[in-house]
Scaffold this motif. Sequence first.
Motif, mmCIF file in Angstrom:
data_model
loop_
_atom_site.group_PDB
_atom_site.id
_atom_site.type_symbol
_atom_site.label_atom_id
_atom_site.label_comp_id
_atom_site.label_asym_id
_atom_site.label_seq_id
_atom_site.Cartn_x
_atom_site.Cartn_y
_atom_site.Cartn_z
ATOM 1 N N SER A 201 49.724 27.368 22.890
ATOM 2 C CA SER A 201 50.724 27.150 21.850
ATOM 3 C C SER A 201 50.056 27.299 20.484
ATOM 4 O O SER A 201 48.835 27.296 20.366
ATOM 5 C CB SER A 201 51.294 25.738 21.979
ATOM 6 O OG SER A 201 50.282 24.807 21.652
ATOM 7 N N ARG A 202 50.872 27.419 19.481
ATOM 8 C CA ARG A 202 50.380 27.534 18.121
ATOM 9 C C ARG A 202 49.525 26.319 17.740
ATOM 10 O O ARG A 202 48.500 26.432 17.073
ATOM 11 C CB ARG A 202 51.591 27.662 17.176
ATOM 12 C CG ARG A 202 51.229 28.136 15.813
ATOM 13 C CD ARG A 202 50.439 29.418 15.936
ATOM 14 N NE ARG A 202 49.647 29.668 14.758
ATOM 15 C CZ ARG A 202 49.943 30.585 13.858
ATOM 16 N NH1 ARG A 202 50.999 31.345 14.026
ATOM 17 N NH2 ARG A 202 49.185 30.758 12.813
ATOM 18 N N GLN A 203 49.980 25.162 18.224
ATOM 19 C CA GLN A 203 49.258 23.918 17.952
ATOM 20 C C GLN A 203 47.850 23.961 18.558
ATOM 21 O O GLN A 203 46.870 23.581 17.925
ATOM 22 C CB GLN A 203 50.053 22.760 18.564
ATOM 23 C CG GLN A 203 49.508 21.390 18.258
ATOM 24 C CD GLN A 203 50.330 20.303 18.921
ATOM 25 O OE1 GLN A 203 50.682 20.411 20.102
ATOM 26 N NE2 GLN A 203 50.661 19.276 18.182
ATOM 27 N N HIS A 204 47.773 24.471 19.794
ATOM 28 C CA HIS A 204 46.466 24.581 20.444
ATOM 29 C C HIS A 204 45.567 25.573 19.709
ATOM 30 O O HIS A 204 44.359 25.372 19.598
ATOM 31 C CB HIS A 204 46.638 25.007 21.907
ATOM 32 C CG HIS A 204 47.116 23.893 22.792
ATOM 33 N ND1 HIS A 204 47.439 24.076 24.113
ATOM 34 C CD2 HIS A 204 47.315 22.577 22.530
ATOM 35 C CE1 HIS A 204 47.822 22.910 24.642
ATOM 36 N NE2 HIS A 204 47.766 22.003 23.697
ATOM 37 N N GLU A 205 46.173 26.655 19.219
ATOM 38 C CA GLU A 205 45.398 27.655 18.474
ATOM 39 C C GLU A 205 44.791 27.055 17.205
ATOM 40 O O GLU A 205 43.603 27.246 16.923
ATOM 41 C CB GLU A 205 46.283 28.851 18.103
ATOM 42 C CG GLU A 205 46.614 29.753 19.271
ATOM 43 C CD GLU A 205 45.378 30.185 20.044
ATOM 44 O OE1 GLU A 205 44.345 30.463 19.409
ATOM 45 O OE2 GLU A 205 45.430 30.222 21.265
ATOM 46 N N ASP A 209 40.823 26.426 16.335
ATOM 47 C CA ASP A 209 40.222 26.923 15.090
ATOM 48 C C ASP A 209 39.451 25.803 14.394
ATOM 49 O O ASP A 209 38.325 25.984 13.944
ATOM 50 C CB ASP A 209 41.310 27.441 14.128
ATOM 51 C CG ASP A 209 41.737 28.868 14.468
ATOM 52 O OD1 ASP A 209 41.020 29.548 15.226
ATOM 53 O OD2 ASP A 209 42.788 29.303 13.964
ATOM 54 N N HIS A 210 40.088 24.648 14.325
ATOM 55 C CA HIS A 210 39.507 23.494 13.630
ATOM 56 C C HIS A 210 38.203 23.038 14.305
ATOM 57 O O HIS A 210 37.141 22.961 13.676
ATOM 58 C CB HIS A 210 40.553 22.360 13.614
ATOM 59 C CG HIS A 210 40.126 21.148 12.849
ATOM 60 N ND1 HIS A 210 40.849 19.984 12.846
ATOM 61 C CD2 HIS A 210 39.037 20.900 12.085
ATOM 62 C CE1 HIS A 210 40.237 19.077 12.095
ATOM 63 N NE2 HIS A 210 39.129 19.618 11.624
ATOM 64 N N LEU A 211 38.281 22.771 15.611
ATOM 65 C CA LEU A 211 37.096 22.317 16.344
ATOM 66 C C LEU A 211 36.011 23.397 16.338
ATOM 67 O O LEU A 211 34.829 23.103 16.158
ATOM 68 C CB LEU A 211 37.462 21.952 17.798
ATOM 69 C CG LEU A 211 37.910 20.516 18.062
ATOM 70 C CD1 LEU A 211 39.173 20.151 17.317
ATOM 71 C CD2 LEU A 211 38.093 20.285 19.558
ATOM 72 N N GLY A 212 36.439 24.637 16.527
ATOM 73 C CA GLY A 212 35.479 25.747 16.584
ATOM 74 C C GLY A 212 34.679 25.877 15.301
ATOM 75 O O GLY A 212 33.478 26.147 15.315
ATOM 76 N N LEU A 213 35.367 25.649 14.196
ATOM 77 C CA LEU A 213 34.723 25.732 12.882
ATOM 78 C C LEU A 213 33.599 24.690 12.770
ATOM 79 O O LEU A 213 32.511 24.968 12.261
ATOM 80 C CB LEU A 213 35.795 25.465 11.817
ATOM 81 C CG LEU A 213 35.749 26.215 10.503
ATOM 82 C CD1 LEU A 213 35.671 27.709 10.709
ATOM 83 C CD2 LEU A 213 36.984 25.873 9.665
#
Length: 277
Positions: A201-205, A209-213
């Motif tokens: 979902s968009r929320q998961h995306e 992104d946030h955690l990956g950063l």
Amino acid sequence: MKRTFAFGLVLTVVVWACSRVPISNRKQLLLVSDAEMNQQALVSYKQFLDTNRVVNSSQSTAMVKNVGKRIAAAATQYFNDIKHPEFLEGYNWEFNLVEDKQVNAWCMPGGKVVVYTGLLPVTQTEAGLATVMGHEISHAIAKHGAERVSQAYVSQGLLVGGQVALGVAMANKSSQAQNIWNTAYAAAAPAAMNIALLRYSRQHESEADHLGLIFMAIAGYDPKEAITFWQRMANASKNSQKPPLLLSTHPSDEQRIEDLRRLVPEAEKFYTAYRSR
Ligand SMILES: [Zn+2]
């Protein structure tokens, strides 16, 4: 006596089911255990590697494994530092490069990662690759797969007062649990591909992104590079007739880049703090 027992059971389920995603702190419903998810993923991953061309020795392979290990080590470091090392229990990281023109990468539950050779011309740099791998690894760390399966349990009416779902979730190998797993990952194609083509979902995306950063920052990659990478990705998509597969499952648009810009300052703090250690 009986009633107390039933009440206790429901309470246990509710406590167990409501977890929080690290960093974003979002509440999520998890009705399926890591052990179950990881076991299923392991089977799918093996199947995938057996039926695709794994690139065993090349400079690119070394880079994929090196970047992957750095991101995984950063995540481990993060959970050690917040005194929750148990969060990554049961993760067995594996990073493989597969010969395939598709512009794609993914990470299955439990830390099983695949990068396609077609992605490398777009990532260009190690930091570009760290952006994608950090994002994909974060889907696994945020347990997005388990959340999707749990949502499928609920949408199929298998959650009645918590108890039925518990029964289903605990019945590791029951055919019902298997069916739900398959449905959650959209049946038809081989299991491995279903996980590979998983649409979040968009929320998961946004969350990945946030955690990956943050994980890429802890690993020593400048999080600002993530913005440059997603801009390159958007251009690659404009210049090709068929959008890259990574984009069909990971939409990149102005909003996403905007969100990343907003998140970079927080990630830069991790970047500076961990570099000076
Ligand atoms: Zn994603």
